[in-house]
Design a protein around this motif. Structure first.
Motif, PDB file in Angstrom:
ATOM      1  N   ALA A  91      -2.799  -9.840   2.615  1.00 33.07           N
ATOM      2  CA  ALA A  91      -2.713  -8.700   1.557  1.00 33.07           C
ATOM      3  C   ALA A  91      -3.947  -7.620   1.866  1.00 33.07           C
ATOM      4  CB  ALA A  91      -2.987  -9.238   0.362  1.00 33.07           C
ATOM      5  N   GLN A  92      -3.809  -6.433   1.737  1.00 29.09           N
ATOM      6  CA  GLN A  92      -4.795  -5.549   1.789  1.00 29.09           C
ATOM      7  C   GLN A  92      -4.835  -4.660   0.407  1.00 29.09           C
ATOM      8  OE1 GLN A  92      -3.854  -3.143   4.923  1.00 29.09           O
ATOM      9  NE2 GLN A  92      -3.740  -4.813   6.524  1.00 29.09           N
ATOM     10  N   ILE A  93      -6.130  -4.227  -0.100  1.00 27.68           N
ATOM     11  CA  ILE A  93      -6.247  -3.329  -1.428  1.00 27.68           C
ATOM     12  C   ILE A  93      -7.145  -2.262  -0.821  1.00 27.68           C
ATOM     13  CG2 ILE A  93      -8.092  -4.637  -2.079  1.00 27.68           C
ATOM     14  CD1 ILE A  93      -5.682  -3.199  -4.331  1.00 27.68           C
ATOM     15  N   THR A  94      -6.673  -0.900  -1.103  1.00 23.26           N
ATOM     16  CA  THR A  94      -7.521   0.205  -0.791  1.00 23.26           C
ATOM     17  C   THR A  94      -7.833   0.987  -2.169  1.00 23.26           C
ATOM     18  OG1 THR A  94      -6.728   0.524   1.247  1.00 23.26           O
ATOM     19  CG2 THR A  94      -7.876   2.316   0.262  1.00 23.26           C
ATOM     20  N   CYS A 116       5.079  -5.563   4.777  1.00 27.57           N
ATOM     21  CA  CYS A 116       5.486  -4.275   4.824  1.00 27.57           C
ATOM     22  C   CYS A 116       5.725  -3.487   3.280  1.00 27.57           C
ATOM     23  CB  CYS A 116       6.880  -4.069   5.383  1.00 27.57           C
ATOM     24  SG  CYS A 116       8.182  -5.175   4.944  1.00 27.57           S
ATOM     25  N   TYR A 117       5.331  -4.265   2.273  1.00 27.64           N
ATOM     26  CA  TYR A 117       5.382  -3.794   0.970  1.00 27.64           C
ATOM     27  C   TYR A 117       4.477  -3.081   0.767  1.00 27.64           C
ATOM     28  CZ  TYR A 117       9.361  -6.886   1.157  1.00 27.64           C
ATOM     29  OH  TYR A 117      10.659  -7.608   1.293  1.00 27.64           O
ATOM     30  N   MET A 118       4.479  -1.749  -0.032  1.00 26.11           N
ATOM     31  CA  MET A 118       3.309  -0.974  -0.471  1.00 26.11           C
ATOM     32  C   MET A 118       3.497  -0.841  -2.007  1.00 26.11           C
ATOM     33  SD  MET A 118       1.738   2.488   0.749  1.00 26.11           S
ATOM     34  CE  MET A 118       1.322   2.008   2.239  1.00 26.11           C
ATOM     35  N   TYR A 119       2.563  -0.992  -2.644  1.00 28.05           N
ATOM     36  CA  TYR A 119       2.292  -0.661  -4.139  1.00 28.05           C
ATOM     37  C   TYR A 119       1.303   0.481  -4.376  1.00 28.05           C
ATOM     38  CZ  TYR A 119       5.310  -4.753  -4.205  1.00 28.05           C
ATOM     39  OH  TYR A 119       6.456  -5.565  -4.295  1.00 28.05           O
ATOM     40  N   VAL A 120       1.518   1.433  -5.113  1.00 26.29           N
ATOM     41  CA  VAL A 120       0.563   2.492  -5.412  1.00 26.29           C
ATOM     42  C   VAL A 120       0.457   2.494  -6.786  1.00 26.29           C
ATOM     43  CG1 VAL A 120      -0.388   4.930  -5.144  1.00 26.29           C
ATOM     44  CG2 VAL A 120       0.850   3.798  -3.058  1.00 26.29           C
ATOM     45  N   TYR A 121      -0.611   2.420  -7.672  1.00 25.99           N
ATOM     46  CA  TYR A 121      -0.653   2.445  -8.792  1.00 25.99           C
ATOM     47  C   TYR A 121      -1.887   2.781  -9.357  1.00 25.99           C
ATOM     48  CZ  TYR A 121      -2.985  -1.873  -8.006  1.00 25.99           C
ATOM     49  OH  TYR A 121      -3.843  -3.180  -7.493  1.00 25.99           O
TER      50      TYR A 121
END
Length: 179
Positions: A91-94, A116-121
């Motif tokens: 997992a990666q968090i930016t 391959c899943y990306m979440y932007v919040y």
């Protein structure tokens, strides 16, 4: 679903095929989730790595994550996509942290990737935000600043504001290349 070293293998008791050759498989049994808890979990991940200097403006956010305070307030939607980048197994968090208070950009924009899943919040309830952030992902300031997200063709805006348990059934669909 697992990788056997050569290919992905899907194991399911419920597999169907339609007339055009599209296969659908149910992954596991129905589960019950509370969507709001998913947003709180994403927020907790961001809060665990945010610089300490930013925490003073995020006390309402911390209270919401830990104790459910402000649970009756609306929260922004989460933008989700499957990204055509090589998946990373971890997992990666930016975190994108706004430095000036003269913008409609959220105080903290988070990008969480898992494979391959990306979440932007956006982290909700920051004292440094002067609006509710409900439609932040469609805001012109956001689009102008975060232009790299326009290269992802299939964003889905997901509303995790529901505090009631709902049933979820995970399915995967495969279409023939010529379909």
């Amino acid at each position: 679903m697992f990788h056997d070293g050569e290919r992905m293998v899907v194991v399911s008791d419920k597999i169907s095929k339609d007339a055009s050759g599209v296969l659908s498989a149910q992954l596991g049994k129905e589960k019950r989730i509370v969507p709001l808890r998913f947003y709180q979990a994403l927020s907790k991940i961001a809060l665990s790595v945010i610089p300490e200097a930013e925490l003073a403006a995020l006390q309402r956010t911390v209270g919401w994550v830990r104790y459910g305070s402000s649970a009756d307030m609306p929260i922004p939607k989460v933008a989700a996509a499957i990204v055509p980048l090589s998946p990373d197994p971890s997992a990666q968090i930016t975190l994108y942290i706004r430095k000036k208070d003269v913008s409609r950009l959220p105080h903290v924009v988070c990008e969480f990737r898992l494979g391959c899943y990306m979440y932007v919040y956006a982290l909700p309830f920051s004292e440094r935000d002067n609006w509710d952030l409900i439609e932040f992902f469609e805001d012109d300031d956001f689009k102008d600043t975060f232009r790299h997200y326009s290269y992802v063709p299939s964003w889905i805006l997901q509303d995790y504001g529901n505090n009631r348990e709902i049933p979820i059934v995970q399915n995967i669909t495969f279409a023939p290349r010529n379909a």
